[in-house]
Design an enzyme around this catalytic site. Structure first.
Site, PDB file in Angstrom:
ATOM      1  N   LYS A 283      69.816  -3.619  23.855  1.00 30.47           N
ATOM      2  CA  LYS A 283      70.332  -4.967  23.651  1.00 30.47           C
ATOM      3  C   LYS A 283      71.163  -5.401  24.846  1.00 30.47           C
ATOM      4  O   LYS A 283      72.138  -4.751  25.223  1.00 30.47           O
ATOM      5  CB  LYS A 283      71.160  -5.039  22.371  1.00 30.47           C
ATOM      6  CG  LYS A 283      71.589  -6.452  22.016  1.00 30.47           C
ATOM      7  CD  LYS A 283      72.041  -6.557  20.574  1.00 30.47           C
ATOM      8  CE  LYS A 283      72.416  -7.974  20.201  1.00 30.47           C
ATOM      9  NZ  LYS A 283      72.713  -8.127  18.762  1.00 30.47           N
TER      10      LYS A 283
ATOM     11  N   ARG B 206      74.980 -12.221  14.372  1.00 32.19           N
ATOM     12  CA  ARG B 206      74.134 -12.655  13.272  1.00 32.19           C
ATOM     13  C   ARG B 206      74.451 -11.870  12.013  1.00 32.19           C
ATOM     14  O   ARG B 206      74.798 -10.698  12.059  1.00 32.19           O
ATOM     15  CB  ARG B 206      72.664 -12.475  13.689  1.00 32.19           C
ATOM     16  CG  ARG B 206      71.641 -12.938  12.670  1.00 32.19           C
ATOM     17  CD  ARG B 206      70.244 -12.948  13.275  1.00 32.19           C
ATOM     18  NE  ARG B 206      69.225 -13.154  12.271  1.00 32.19           N
ATOM     19  CZ  ARG B 206      68.404 -12.202  11.819  1.00 32.19           C
ATOM     20  NH1 ARG B 206      68.509 -10.976  12.308  1.00 32.19           N
ATOM     21  NH2 ARG B 206      67.498 -12.458  10.908  1.00 32.19           N
TER      22      ARG B 206
ATOM     23  N   ARG C 270      63.170  -3.903  13.684  1.00 30.92           N
ATOM     24  CA  ARG C 270      63.302  -3.093  14.868  1.00 30.92           C
ATOM     25  C   ARG C 270      61.970  -2.398  15.078  1.00 30.92           C
ATOM     26  O   ARG C 270      61.176  -2.248  14.143  1.00 30.92           O
ATOM     27  CB  ARG C 270      64.415  -2.060  14.731  1.00 30.92           C
ATOM     28  CG  ARG C 270      64.198  -1.051  13.611  1.00 30.92           C
ATOM     29  CD  ARG C 270      65.329  -0.039  13.564  1.00 30.92           C
ATOM     30  NE  ARG C 270      65.125   0.934  12.500  1.00 30.92           N
ATOM     31  CZ  ARG C 270      65.935   1.972  12.292  1.00 30.92           C
ATOM     32  NH1 ARG C 270      66.967   2.175  13.070  1.00 30.92           N
ATOM     33  NH2 ARG C 270      65.701   2.810  11.303  1.00 30.92           N
TER      34      ARG C 270
END
Length: 247
Positions: free
Chosen positions: A111, A46, A242
C-alpha cells in the site's frame, strides 16, 4: 493564499483529520479548496479505520468541492480521484504505481496510499464533497502501519510535497471536472490501465462468494467479478478484497 491549479491551498501544522477539518468548515468554504497538514492526530481511512499520520513524513491532503451532482451520482468519484493521483505519479516516473478498487494506491504489492471520499449534508441539488488523500512519501523505519506498506522514496522517487502538489492539484481538478460532465464511464479505460488486480483472483471479506476473479469495473464504478456462479458486481462499502495469493 496561494492558488495551485485552481485550488486555494492552505497549510496547517497539525489537526485531528484534514477531512474532518474541511467538513466542519464546509459552509464557509469557496467552491474549491485544498488543505495540507503536516500531521494528523486522528487520521481516518475507509470503513472507519485509522490512518497513521507521522509528522512531516507523507502527504496528507484534503480537497473540498461543490459538485453539480446529487450524492447518488457520486459512485465512482473515488476511482476518478485515484486515476488523477496514479497518473500524476506515473508521469513523475513512478511507473510501478497502480490502483486497487475502490480507493487504494499500490506499488510492488504494497500500500502506497489511500483515498477517502466524504459527503457533507447538502442543501440543494449540488453535493459538498471532501476528498482525502494519504500518500506515503518517506515512512519512518520504526512505523508499524499494520499491513505491508511502501513509500515513494523506496520506489526511487523522493518527492517534495510542494513540487508534487504543483502537478497533482491541476490533474485532480481536470479529472473531477471530467467526472462531473460525463460520469465515470469515459474514465473506465484509464482506471483499468492502472488496475493492479485486473485478471487476478481475490478473496472477498463479505457475502456468500469467497473468491472471485477481477474482470474490471463497470461504467458506474462498481467492481466486476466472476466465480463459478457467473459474473456479478460489488459496490464500494459492500466488500473488502485482497489478492487470494496474499496469504
Amino acid at each position: 493564499m496561494k492558488q495551485v491549479g485552481g485550488w486555494p491551498l492552505e497549510w496547517q501544522a497539525v489537526c485531528d483529520s484534514s477531512n474532518s477539518e474541511l467538513l466542519r468548515r464546509s459552509e464557509r468554504l469557496p467552491d474549491r479548496y485544498a488543505l495540507v497538514v503536516d500531521a494528523q492526530t486522528a487520521g481516518r481511512g475507509r470503513q472507519g479505520r485509522s490512518w497513521h499520520s507521522p509528522p512531516g513524513a507523507n502527504l496528507y491532503l484534503s480537497l473540498f468541492a461543490r459538485l453539480p451532482l446529487p450524492a447518488r451520482a457520486l459512485g465512482g468519484l473515488s476511482l476518478a480521484v485515484g486515476i488523477g493521483v496514479a497518473e500524476t505519479l506515473r508521469g513523475l516516473g513512478a511507473e510501478e504505481v497502480g490502483l486497487k478498487w475502490p480507493n487504494d494506491l499500490l506499488a510492488r504489492g504494497r500500500k502506497l496510499g489511500g483515498i477517502l471520499i466524504e459527503i457533507a449534508p447538502g442543501r440543494d441539488a449540488r453535493s459538498e464533497v471532501v476528498m482525502g488523500l494519504g500518500l506515503n512519501l518517506r515512512l519512518p523505519a520504526e512505523l508499524d502501519v499494520g499491513q505491508p506498506a511502501i513509500d515513494m522514496a523506496t520506489l526511487g522517487h523522493a518527492l517534495a510535497r510542494e513540487a508534487l502538489l504543483e502537478r497533482l492539484l491541476p490533474a485532480l481538478g481536470k479529472v473531477i471536472d471530467a467526472f462531473c460532465v460525463s460520469g465515470f464511464a469515459p474514465l473506465r479505460p484509464r482506471w483499468e490501465a492502472l488496475d493492479a488486480l485486473l485478471g487476478r483472483v481475490v478473496r472477498l471479506s463479505a457475502g456468500a462468494r469467497c473468491e472471485a476473479r477481477v474482470l474490471g469495473v463497470a461504467d458506474d464504478g462498481r467492481l466486476r467479478l466472476a466465480d463459478a456462479g457467473g459474473e456479478f458486481c460489488c459496490a464500494a462499502g459492500e466488500v473488502s478484497l485482497r489478492p487470494a495469493d496474499a496469504g
